[in-house]
Design an enzyme around this catalytic site. Structure first.
Site, PDB file in Angstrom:
ATOM      1  CB  SER A  62     -30.226  -3.264 -24.988  1.00 60.85           C
ATOM      2  OG  SER A  62     -30.655  -2.502 -25.965  1.00 60.85           O
ATOM      3  CE  LYS A  82     -33.137   0.303 -25.534  1.00 57.31           C
ATOM      4  NZ  LYS A  82     -32.364  -0.482 -26.662  1.00 57.31           N
ATOM      5  CB  SER A 133     -31.162  -3.593 -28.976  1.00 55.58           C
ATOM      6  OG  SER A 133     -29.734  -4.035 -28.373  1.00 55.58           O
TER       7      SER A 133
END
Length: 485
Positions: free
Chosen positions: A154, A79, A178
């Site tokens: 997210s 990420k 998330s």
């Protein structure tokens, strides 16, 4: 054979038997990216040269007859809020559009030591603030199961990349759901570990008392292996816990006969799609059939989790994001005639709408005259929420619930209503507030869209979560379904 569609443990077996090389696996992954990335848009940066070089090193090691670790030579996506030395790390924000860290996050260092092949950085909601990956500065990521729908957020890019077989596994971060919510939307396994179990050093902070790094994988065995690799104490992180990290794959027996499972009635509320409730009930029946004891229980302060979270998280974000001032690194307004104007323009131009909304909410909650009424009260209620879990875990080994009240929704469906967007995390937020671990895994489909089952455990009780999740997975097979891109 499509090597990119296999799990890490399947590929490890093939590497050991010399049925495939790391270079072939990595090439297969990049070919898949070339074929489908235009539809999915899960990656903001690709590191092809570095990845192929690493794969070559692993193949040379195998050629010399040396033993390799379980993740060695296996591609992974990180990420884009975890620092990667020499590789752009943007948080999908204009504010960090040109930031190249001079160091690695601890989890990246651990993966490097494990011989993992890092192939790129995943798209995300800006500074991890969002539930749909619609808040990325660069582009939206699409759900591989239906490209007109969101992948969740997210960590939407991390989840979509695994679901689309553009990587073998990935890392995400979870502040209020998330990892678990996008894993549910994309039909993969996602783990939010116990707070302090995985180092946050090098993770660009959103809310420091809530953030935690965890894996997205294609099955539970891979999840247990990745967690075993990245977990453990780190002296660089003052919130990192000291505990012995076992080999979590050793608990994957397929049996749940000694487990007691609690079903919190507050997680089966109005607003949850009836078909999702049906799938969760089917999962509960499956656990009962496998020999677990399942009983209804209560977490009475659950109704306060959402307001508590949206006071504490923005307050911490307001403090953490104060460092982005255009002076030391990142975006800077170059035309301002004085320093105050430069600060103001840099922050107003560098941050997106959702980030600015949360900074303002947090600044207000921490301001003079409102601190006691909002922030301090939220901290007290957070304690009550944690005590609910403590009491439940005196009797039960794990708790079970839906991961999200709905399957993946369409783009724009909730974008204009922040409250509706925030409600998509209503079942995941309490886990972060209490600091306990939570895992989601596929438990069925609604109208062709995957649905996730959430299991919650005691602090550092990831072993029980893996044990239960593995037994369910082996007796259902929902994880074997793949989206058709």
């Amino acid at each position: 054979m499509q090597f990119n569609a296999l799990t890490a443990h399947e590929l490890h077996d093939k590497l050991v038997k010399k049925e495939v090389s790391s270079a072939e696996i990595t090439e297969a992954v990049f070919k898949r990216i070339d074929d489908v990335e235009e539809k999915v848009r899960s990656l903001v940066t690709q590191t092809r040269d570095k990845a192929m070089k690493k794969a070559g090193e692993v193949d040379a090691k195998i050629g010399r007859g040396e033993a390799i670790g379980p993740l060695e030579g296996i591609p992974v996506v990180i990420k884009d809020n975890m620092c990667t030395e020499g590789v752009l790390t943007t948080c999908s924000s204009k504010m960090l559009h040109n930031f190249v860290p001079p160091y690695n996050a601890t989890v990246v260092e651990k993966l490097n030591r494990a011989g993992a092949v890092i192939i790129g950085k995943a798209n995300m909601d800006e500074f991890a603030m969002g539930s749909s990956t619609e808040n990325s500065r660069f582009f939206i990521t699409r759900n591989p199961w239906d490209t007109e729908r969101v992948p969740g957020g997210s960590s939407g890019g991390s989840a979509a990349a695994v679901a689309a077989d553009e990587t073998i596994y990935s890392l995400g971060s979870d502040t209020g759901g998330s990892i678990r919510q996008p894993a549910s939307f994309c039909g993969v396994v996602g783990l939010k570990p116990t707070y302090g179990a995985v180092s946050r050093y090098g993770l660009i902070a959103f809310a420091s008392s809530l953030d935690q790094i965890g894996p997205f994988t294609k099955d539970v065995r891979d999840c247990a292996q990745v967690f075993s690799t990245i977990a453990g104490h780190d002296p660089k992180d003052s919130t990192s816990a000291e505990f012995a990290v076992p080999d979590y794959t050793s608990v994957l027996s397929g049996s749940v006969r000694d487990l007691k499972i609690g079903i919190p009635r507050e997680y089966f509320v109005e607003g949850t799609a009836p078909k999702i409730k049906e799938l969760i009930n089917n999962a509960i029946n499956k656990f009962t059939e496998l020999g677990a004891v399942c009983e209804e229980t209560s977490l009475p302060h659950t109704e306060y989790a959402l307001p508590v979270y949206y006071i504490i998280a923005p307050a911490e974000a307001s403090s953490n994001l104060a460092r982005y001032d255009g002076v030391r690194y990142g975006y800077r307004d170059e035309l301002a005639e004085d320093i105050v104007t430069m600060y103001r323009r840099t922050r107003s131009e560098g941050f997106g709408t959702e980030v600015k909304r949360r900074i303002m909410l947090g600044t207000y909650a921490l301001s003079s005259g409102y601190y006691d009424a909002y922030y301090l009260k939220a901290l007290k209620v957070r304690t009550l929420i944690k005590q609910d879990f403590d009491k439940a875990f005196e009797k039960y080994d794990i708790l079970i619930s839906p991961t999200s009240p709905t399957p993946a929704f369409k783009f724009g469906e909730k974008a204009d209503d922040p409250m509706q967007m925030y409600l998509t995390d209503v079942f995941t937020i309490s886990v972060n507030l209490a600091g306990i671990p939570g895992i989601t895994l596929p438990c069925g489909f609604v109208d062709g869209l995957p649905v996730g089952l959430q299991l919650m455990g005691r602090p550092f009780g990831e072993g029980d979560l893996f044990k239960a999740a593995y037994a369910f997975e082996q007796n259902t097979g929902f994880h074997l379904n793949k989206p058709k891109l």
